[in-house]
Design an enzyme around this catalytic site. Structure first.
Site, PDB file in Angstrom:
ATOM      1  N   TYR A  84       0.822  -1.220   0.000  1.00  0.00           N
ATOM      2  CA  TYR A  84       0.000   0.000   0.000  1.00  0.00           C
ATOM      3  C   TYR A  84       0.855   1.270   0.000  1.00  0.00           C
ATOM      4  CZ  TYR A  84      -4.294  -2.489  -0.123  1.00  0.00           C
ATOM      5  OH  TYR A  84      -5.324  -3.278  -0.569  1.00  0.00           O
ATOM      6  N   ASN A 123     -12.356   2.804  -7.319  1.00  0.00           N
ATOM      7  CA  ASN A 123     -10.940   3.152  -7.210  1.00  0.00           C
ATOM      8  C   ASN A 123     -10.649   3.821  -5.875  1.00  0.00           C
ATOM      9  OD1 ASN A 123     -10.779   2.186  -9.787  1.00  0.00           O
ATOM     10  ND2 ASN A 123     -10.857   4.208 -10.760  1.00  0.00           N
ATOM     11  N   ASP A 125      -7.712   5.699  -5.594  1.00  0.00           N
ATOM     12  CA  ASP A 125      -6.574   6.582  -5.910  1.00  0.00           C
ATOM     13  C   ASP A 125      -6.855   8.075  -5.733  1.00  0.00           C
ATOM     14  OD1 ASP A 125      -7.244   5.677  -9.362  1.00  0.00           O
ATOM     15  OD2 ASP A 125      -8.098   7.336  -8.204  1.00  0.00           O
ATOM     16  N   HIS A 140     -14.897   1.648  -2.080  1.00  0.00           N
ATOM     17  CA  HIS A 140     -13.868   0.739  -1.542  1.00  0.00           C
ATOM     18  C   HIS A 140     -12.820   1.467  -0.721  1.00  0.00           C
ATOM     19  CE1 HIS A 140     -14.937  -2.316  -4.923  1.00  0.00           C
ATOM     20  NE2 HIS A 140     -15.762  -2.378  -3.916  1.00  0.00           N
ATOM     21  N   CYS A 148      -7.362   3.054  12.453  1.00  0.00           N
ATOM     22  CA  CYS A 148      -6.646   2.408  13.561  1.00  0.00           C
ATOM     23  C   CYS A 148      -7.287   1.050  13.859  1.00  0.00           C
ATOM     24  CB  CYS A 148      -6.706   3.298  14.803  1.00  0.00           C
ATOM     25  SG  CYS A 148      -5.930   2.515  16.238  1.00  0.00           S
ATOM     26  N   SER A 232     -13.979  -4.268 -14.964  1.00  0.00           N
ATOM     27  CA  SER A 232     -14.188  -5.637 -15.485  1.00  0.00           C
ATOM     28  C   SER A 232     -15.492  -6.213 -14.961  1.00  0.00           C
ATOM     29  CB  SER A 232     -13.025  -6.536 -15.036  1.00  0.00           C
ATOM     30  OG  SER A 232     -12.957  -6.505 -13.607  1.00  0.00           O
TER      31      SER A 232
HETATM   32  C1  BV8 Z   1     -18.367  -8.210   0.090  1.00  0.00           C
HETATM   33  C2  BV8 Z   1      -9.906  -2.188  -2.759  1.00  0.00           C
HETATM   34  C3  BV8 Z   1     -19.847  -9.146   1.654  1.00  0.00           C
HETATM   35  C4  BV8 Z   1      -8.634  -2.940  -2.547  1.00  0.00           C
HETATM   36  C5  BV8 Z   1     -11.267  -3.803  -3.903  1.00  0.00           C
HETATM   37  C6  BV8 Z   1     -15.533 -15.390  -1.349  1.00  0.00           C
HETATM   38  C7  BV8 Z   1     -15.099 -14.910  -0.114  1.00  0.00           C
HETATM   39  C8  BV8 Z   1     -15.285 -13.592   0.267  1.00  0.00           C
HETATM   40  C9  BV8 Z   1     -15.931 -12.727  -0.588  1.00  0.00           C
HETATM   41  C10 BV8 Z   1     -16.353 -13.211  -1.798  1.00  0.00           C
HETATM   42  C11 BV8 Z   1     -16.180 -14.529  -2.186  1.00  0.00           C
HETATM   43  N1  BV8 Z   1     -16.700 -14.659  -3.439  1.00  0.00           N
HETATM   44  C12 BV8 Z   1     -17.210 -13.487  -3.855  1.00  0.00           C
HETATM   45  C13 BV8 Z   1     -17.006 -12.608  -2.862  1.00  0.00           C
HETATM   46  C14 BV8 Z   1     -17.378 -11.252  -2.865  1.00  0.00           C
HETATM   47  C15 BV8 Z   1     -16.143 -10.444  -3.296  1.00  0.00           C
HETATM   48  C16 BV8 Z   1     -16.001 -10.551  -4.793  1.00  0.00           C
HETATM   49  O1  BV8 Z   1     -16.792 -10.004  -5.499  1.00  0.00           O
HETATM   50  N2  BV8 Z   1     -14.968 -11.285  -5.233  1.00  0.00           N
HETATM   51  C17 BV8 Z   1     -14.790 -11.439  -6.670  1.00  0.00           C
HETATM   52  C18 BV8 Z   1     -13.308 -11.449  -6.984  1.00  0.00           C
HETATM   53  C19 BV8 Z   1     -15.518 -12.697  -7.110  1.00  0.00           C
HETATM   54  N3  BV8 Z   1     -16.458  -9.105  -2.903  1.00  0.00           N
HETATM   55  C20 BV8 Z   1     -16.082  -8.703  -1.698  1.00  0.00           C
HETATM   56  O2  BV8 Z   1     -15.406  -9.335  -0.923  1.00  0.00           O
HETATM   57  C21 BV8 Z   1     -16.629  -7.340  -1.313  1.00  0.00           C
HETATM   58  N4  BV8 Z   1     -17.277  -7.454  -0.048  1.00  0.00           N
HETATM   59  O3  BV8 Z   1     -18.864  -8.832  -0.805  1.00  0.00           O
HETATM   60  O4  BV8 Z   1     -18.841  -8.208   1.377  1.00  0.00           O
HETATM   61  C22 BV8 Z   1     -19.156 -10.448   1.934  1.00  0.00           C
HETATM   62  C23 BV8 Z   1     -18.357 -10.541   3.056  1.00  0.00           C
HETATM   63  C24 BV8 Z   1     -17.769 -11.781   3.347  1.00  0.00           C
HETATM   64  C25 BV8 Z   1     -17.986 -12.888   2.505  1.00  0.00           C
HETATM   65  C26 BV8 Z   1     -18.752 -12.751   1.351  1.00  0.00           C
HETATM   66  C27 BV8 Z   1     -19.341 -11.537   1.049  1.00  0.00           C
HETATM   67  C28 BV8 Z   1     -15.506  -6.346  -1.193  1.00  0.00           C
HETATM   68  C29 BV8 Z   1     -14.898  -6.136  -2.553  1.00  0.00           C
HETATM   69  C30 BV8 Z   1     -13.934  -4.956  -2.468  1.00  0.00           C
HETATM   70  C31 BV8 Z   1     -12.534  -5.443  -2.670  1.00  0.00           C
HETATM   71  N5  BV8 Z   1     -11.651  -4.296  -2.771  1.00  0.00           N
HETATM   72  N6  BV8 Z   1     -10.514  -2.702  -3.967  1.00  0.00           N
HETATM   73  C32 BV8 Z   1      -7.498  -2.194  -3.195  1.00  0.00           C
HETATM   74  O5  BV8 Z   1      -7.725  -1.391  -4.114  1.00  0.00           O
HETATM   75  O6  BV8 Z   1      -6.374  -2.469  -2.782  1.00  0.00           O
HETATM   76  S1  BV8 Z   1     -11.763  -4.516  -5.338  1.00  0.00           S
HETATM   77  C33 BV8 Z   1     -10.765  -4.055  -6.626  1.00  0.00           C
HETATM   78  O7  BV8 Z   1     -11.054  -4.897  -7.745  1.00  0.00           O
HETATM   79  C34 BV8 Z   1     -11.100  -2.712  -7.172  1.00  0.00           C
HETATM   80  O8  BV8 Z   1     -11.404  -1.788  -6.194  1.00  0.00           O
HETATM   81  C35 BV8 Z   1     -12.274  -2.948  -8.044  1.00  0.00           C
HETATM   82  O9  BV8 Z   1     -13.448  -2.793  -7.333  1.00  0.00           O
HETATM   83  C36 BV8 Z   1     -12.219  -4.419  -8.312  1.00  0.00           C
HETATM   84  C37 BV8 Z   1     -12.393  -4.700  -9.760  1.00  0.00           C
HETATM   85  O10 BV8 Z   1     -11.381  -4.115 -10.426  1.00  0.00           O
HETATM   86  P1  BV8 Z   1     -11.717  -3.127 -11.660  1.00  0.00           P
HETATM   87  O11 BV8 Z   1     -11.811  -1.767 -11.109  1.00  0.00           O
HETATM   88  O12 BV8 Z   1     -12.841  -3.594 -12.486  1.00  0.00           O
HETATM   89  O13 BV8 Z   1     -10.360  -3.279 -12.423  1.00  0.00           O
HETATM   90  P2  BV8 Z   1      -9.914  -4.492 -13.348  1.00  0.00           P
HETATM   91  O14 BV8 Z   1      -8.433  -4.427 -13.451  1.00  0.00           O
HETATM   92  O15 BV8 Z   1     -10.570  -5.766 -12.896  1.00  0.00           O
HETATM   93  O16 BV8 Z   1     -10.556  -4.127 -14.762  1.00  0.00           O
HETATM   94  C38 BV8 Z   1     -10.128  -2.965 -15.444  1.00  0.00           C
HETATM   95  C39 BV8 Z   1     -11.107  -2.795 -16.585  1.00  0.00           C
HETATM   96  O17 BV8 Z   1     -10.804  -1.569 -17.253  1.00  0.00           O
HETATM   97  C40 BV8 Z   1     -11.011  -3.898 -17.619  1.00  0.00           C
HETATM   98  O18 BV8 Z   1     -12.330  -4.241 -18.032  1.00  0.00           O
HETATM   99  C41 BV8 Z   1     -10.247  -3.239 -18.777  1.00  0.00           C
HETATM  100  O19 BV8 Z   1     -10.698  -3.750 -20.041  1.00  0.00           O
HETATM  101  C42 BV8 Z   1     -10.655  -1.809 -18.639  1.00  0.00           C
HETATM  102  N7  BV8 Z   1      -9.645  -0.835 -19.079  1.00  0.00           N
HETATM  103  C43 BV8 Z   1      -8.302  -0.879 -18.872  1.00  0.00           C
HETATM  104  N8  BV8 Z   1      -7.744   0.254 -19.378  1.00  0.00           N
HETATM  105  C44 BV8 Z   1      -8.763   0.997 -19.891  1.00  0.00           C
HETATM  106  C45 BV8 Z   1      -9.978   0.313 -19.690  1.00  0.00           C
HETATM  107  N9  BV8 Z   1     -11.162   0.784 -20.113  1.00  0.00           N
HETATM  108  C46 BV8 Z   1     -11.161   1.977 -20.745  1.00  0.00           C
HETATM  109  N10 BV8 Z   1     -10.041   2.706 -20.948  1.00  0.00           N
HETATM  110  C47 BV8 Z   1      -8.833   2.244 -20.552  1.00  0.00           C
HETATM  111  N11 BV8 Z   1      -7.728   2.972 -20.796  1.00  0.00           N
HETATM  112 ZN    ZN Z   2      -6.068   4.424  17.647  1.00  0.00          ZN
END
Ligand code: BV8
Ligand code: ZN
Length: 286
Positions: A84, A123, A125, A140, A148, A232
């Site tokens: 981070y 995002n 950022d 997010h 803390c 995505s």
């Molecule tokens: C939740 C912060 C309830 C971190 C992020 C099993 C166990 C536990 C949870 C789960 C599980 N199965 C499913 C889940 C739920 C899970 C989930 O959805 N998992 C997925 C992987 C299946 N979700 C969660 O855990 C969420 N909480 O559900 O709580 C719960 C609780 C317990 C148990 C179950 C449920 C919390 C999710 C938040 C995670 N944190 N970010 C950090 O940043 O360090 S997620 C992170 O990835 C991003 O923030 C963003 O949200 C996410 C997706 O990324 P994208 O932004 O879409 O980026 P990506 O690279 O994937 O795609 C880029 C896109 O842009 C592409 O399509 C590309 O073609 C396009 N692109 C690229 N360049 C360009 C462009 N388009 C146009 N122009 C360009 N130039």
């Molecule tokens: Zn504290």
């Protein structure tokens, strides 16, 4: 859509062309009263911020998503803080690109006309606010904020490095084994209770803030146009927002590199880099 691509490539091409109707989109956008945009890592790609699932999704030998978990932080807080710290440095030094600026400019135009545009971003950022967007919901969390682990206070911390032990660390090309271990006592500490700080970010497996989620849901249920930009659409619950808008019969416009829309119910799809396609679609020079 991909079936159509196989059966009749010409018909497929025609339908893709129909989806990227810039004129039709602009007419609709200018009539819309309550616009919601859902943005992902792709909108910041042209500001030099690695996306999650592109080649940038790796940091050293780790997938970004494997470090963005409470388990990873519990097991190795120093490694997660190095990750981070690297992303804070990249984000703090990054500039918004034409896509961020176009959204900020169009928000102002909407305000002047008694209309509303709200950015819901995945995002962390901070580039939407840096571009001048005011109505921004960071579902997010944010790299600019810390929390803390002891007294749970959340506050902004823009120090780079955030603590001396992280100075010069975080290089994605470095090998863990070549680096001295950072002791937990030297990691960032709370300014109030000296507890261990963590990034104020929603990790995988963690719930989104209830209030933030309610705000996002209300907007998804009340908007009359949704732009889904640079995501995505694989992470829930954010991935549900745009399809829910389409299910209500409201128009969704997707801006993505992919030449096919992520969801067949989207009314518009603008393939290409959003720093080009979004200003063009909003007929703005930024
Ligand atoms: C939740 C912060 C309830 C971190 C992020 C099993 C166990 C536990 C949870 C789960 C599980 N199965 C499913 C889940 C739920 C899970 C989930 O959805 N998992 C997925 C992987 C299946 N979700 C969660 O855990 C969420 N909480 O559900 O709580 C719960 C609780 C317990 C148990 C179950 C449920 C919390 C999710 C938040 C995670 N944190 N970010 C950090 O940043 O360090 S997620 C992170 O990835 C991003 O923030 C963003 O949200 C996410 C997706 O990324 P994208 O932004 O879409 O980026 P990506 O690279 O994937 O795609 C880029 C896109 O842009 C592409 O399509 C590309 O073609 C396009 N692109 C690229 N360049 C360009 C462009 N388009 C146009 N122009 C360009 N130039
Ligand atoms: Zn504290």
């Amino acid at each position: 859509m991909s079936l159509l691509k196989q059966i009749s490539p010409n018909l497929f091409k025609m339908s893709i062309r129909k989806l990227s109707d810039y004129e039709g989109f602009k007419k609709l956008a200018d009539k819309s009263k309550n616009i919601v945009t859902l943005t992902g890592a792709g909108i910041s790609a042209e500001s030099g911020i690695p996306t999650f699932r592109g080649e940038g999704g790796l940091w050293r030998t780790y997938r970004a998503s494997s470090l963005a978990t409470p388990q990873a932080f519990l097991a190795n807080p120093a490694l997660v803080w190095e990750f981070y710290h690297y992303r804070r440095t990249v984000a703090f030094n990054a500039q918004p690109n034409a896509a961020h600026l176009a959204l900020a400019k169009y928000e102002k135009i909407c305000n002047e006309e008694g209309r509303r545009l709200t950015v819901i971003t995945q995002n962390v950022d901070g580039l939407h606010r840096k571009a001048g967007s005011e109505k921004v919901i960071e579902i997010h969390g944010a790299l600019q904020k810390v929390r803390c682990t002891k007294c749970k206070i959340v506050y902004e911390n823009l120090n780079d490095p955030i603590c001396e032990a992280l100075r010069g660390r975080g290089d994605p090309a470095a090998q863990d084994k070549d680096l001295p271990i950072i002791d937990k006592k030297d990691l960032p500490k709370c300014k109030h209770c000296q507890g261990l700080l963590r990034p104020h970010i929603v990790w995988f497996g963690e719930n989104l803030d209830h209030e933030v989620l309610t705000q996002a849901r209300d907007l998804v249920e009340s908007c009359d146009l949704c732009l889904v930009i640079g995501t995505s659409s694989v992470v829930y619950p954010a991935a549900m927002f745009a399809p829910l808008v389409a299910e209500r019969g409201q128009p969704v416009a997707e801006f993505n590199l992919n030449d096919e829309p992520a969801d067949e119910t989207f009314q518009f799809h603008f393939p290409g880099k959003c720093a080009t396609t979004l200003p063009k679609a909003l007929a703005l020079t930024v």
